[in-house]
Enzyme design. Structure first.
Site, PDB file in Angstrom:
ATOM      1  CD  GLU A  45      -2.864  -0.892   2.404  1.00  0.00           C
ATOM      2  OE1 GLU A  45      -3.930  -0.479   2.336  1.00  0.00           O
ATOM      3  OE2 GLU A  45      -2.338  -1.129   3.591  1.00  0.00           O
ATOM      4  CE1 TYR A  73     -20.054  23.035  -5.496  1.00  0.00           C
ATOM      5  CE2 TYR A  73     -21.629  24.233  -3.914  1.00  0.00           C
ATOM      6  CZ  TYR A  73     -21.270  23.613  -5.139  1.00  0.00           C
ATOM      7  OH  TYR A  73     -22.102  23.952  -6.400  1.00  0.00           O
ATOM      8  CD  GLU A 108      -8.296   4.597  12.090  1.00  0.00           C
ATOM      9  OE1 GLU A 108      -8.971   3.454  12.513  1.00  0.00           O
ATOM     10  OE2 GLU A 108      -7.503   4.512  11.127  1.00  0.00           O
ATOM     11  CE  LYS A 141      -6.750   1.636   2.741  1.00  0.00           C
ATOM     12  NZ  LYS A 141      -5.392   1.113   3.414  1.00  0.00           N
TER      13      LYS A 141
END
Length: 117
Positions: free
Chosen positions: A22, A54, A74, A99
């Site tokens: 990863e 935005y 996190e 993910k």
């Protein structure tokens, strides 16, 4: 106040994760954002300056996913929340990071983290 600005399904590739594989190749992440913002002034004026843009937040969130790198979802979600809260008009942010192809040997749609700041 119950006014919300929503950004749903923003997708960007980035290098985030704990496993060695990863840390080498980017993978796609999806981000949902809910911002508590008093939009009453913009509702009357029809002026972008009276609300949180935005589009700019989306670009900055995409940059964080693409250019920064973290081991944990996190931390990535917390960093995105920090970016969202840079505009003092945002009084609360809810960030979900997914993910889409997690490295686990089971069929799942995604894994994710949802935080509120």
């Amino acid at each position: 106040m119950s006014d919300l600005i929503l950004i749903s399904g923003l997708q960007e590739s980035g290098v985030h994760g704990v496993l060695p594989e990863e840390r080498v190749s980017p993978q796609t992440f999806a981000v949902d954002i809910e911002l508590s913002v008093d939009v009453s002034a913009a509702g009357l004026s029809d002026e972008l300056d009276d609300t949180v843009d935005y589009g700019n937040i989306s670009l900055e969130v995409a940059r964080v996913v693409r250019e920064e790198s973290y081991f944990l979802l996190e931390r990535l979600a917390t960093r995105i929340a920090e970016v969202c809260r840079e505009d003092e008009r945002v009084t609360r942010s809810v960030v979900t990071v997914r993910k889409l192809k997690p490295p686990i040997p089971l069929p799942v749609n995604y894994v994710g983290v949802r935080i509120e700041r």
